[in-house]
Design an enzyme around this catalytic site. Sequence first.
Site, PDB file in Angstrom:
ATOM      1  N   ARG A   6      14.642 -29.715  10.269  1.00  0.00           N
ATOM      2  CA  ARG A   6      15.604 -29.970   9.609  1.00  0.00           C
ATOM      3  C   ARG A   6      17.036 -29.808   9.943  1.00  0.00           C
ATOM      4  O   ARG A   6      18.242 -30.362   9.816  1.00  0.00           O
ATOM      5  CB  ARG A   6      15.426 -29.540   8.089  1.00  0.00           C
ATOM      6  N   ILE A  32      21.653 -35.136   2.392  1.00  0.00           N
ATOM      7  CA  ILE A  32      20.346 -35.075   2.752  1.00  0.00           C
ATOM      8  C   ILE A  32      19.858 -34.263   1.653  1.00  0.00           C
ATOM      9  O   ILE A  32      20.327 -33.510   1.222  1.00  0.00           O
ATOM     10  CB  ILE A  32      20.331 -34.196   4.189  1.00  0.00           C
ATOM     11  N   SER A  33      18.668 -34.917   1.049  1.00  0.00           N
ATOM     12  CA  SER A  33      18.062 -34.475  -0.302  1.00  0.00           C
ATOM     13  C   SER A  33      17.456 -33.140   0.156  1.00  0.00           C
ATOM     14  O   SER A  33      17.021 -32.785   1.175  1.00  0.00           O
ATOM     15  CB  SER A  33      17.052 -35.259  -0.575  1.00  0.00           C
ATOM     16  N   GLN A  34      17.403 -32.198  -1.035  1.00  0.00           N
ATOM     17  CA  GLN A  34      16.687 -30.943  -0.907  1.00  0.00           C
ATOM     18  C   GLN A  34      15.485 -31.061  -0.096  1.00  0.00           C
ATOM     19  O   GLN A  34      14.715 -31.823  -0.874  1.00  0.00           O
ATOM     20  CB  GLN A  34      16.852 -30.128  -2.147  1.00  0.00           C
TER      21      GLN A  34
END
Length: 185
Positions: A6, A32-34
């Site tokens: 990530r 960017i999503s969790q």
Amino acid sequence: MRRVPRHLFVEPALVNRAYDDDPLPIGAKQTISQPYIVGYMLQALELKGTERVLEIGTGSAYQTALLAELCANVFSVEKLHELAVQARARLDELCYYNVAIHMGDGTLGWSEHAPYDAIVVAAGAPGIPAPLSQQLAAGGRLIIPIGDDQSQTLKLTVRTPTGLEETNLGGCRFVKLLGRYGWQG
């Protein structure tokens, strides 16, 4: 999720926060999503490895890379040119060659490659865009955040022989899905 680094999908200044369970800015007023919500959405799709998946909102391509690990082919649509170019370069660097990226209005889907076994939408919409439900294969699964610009409910929709069946998976908050069948501006 352990196979996809990530930290390579976030801005250099945020690398030390890359593995926090938080959304992070990626530029162009996008995030960017969790990791938790990404994992939750992908788990809900119940991918077996042979599927053709449509992703709406390529963004940083983190979720795209995860999908590339989980299915046969990923067709990803990104509205913003700068994000699409960065995503393609990042995916090429990481050797994800089972991904095609298209620049365009994600609310229209990508009909040339339909039908899809799964569709995942990484932005909140006021409702399910009709073109997306039309591009869903028999038995296919669509996951999308539905609601207003402040709060949404994550919905899983499955195409059954009798029509579309919807399940609420809980509350969430995403950036707006902009486009013809989404939010305007």
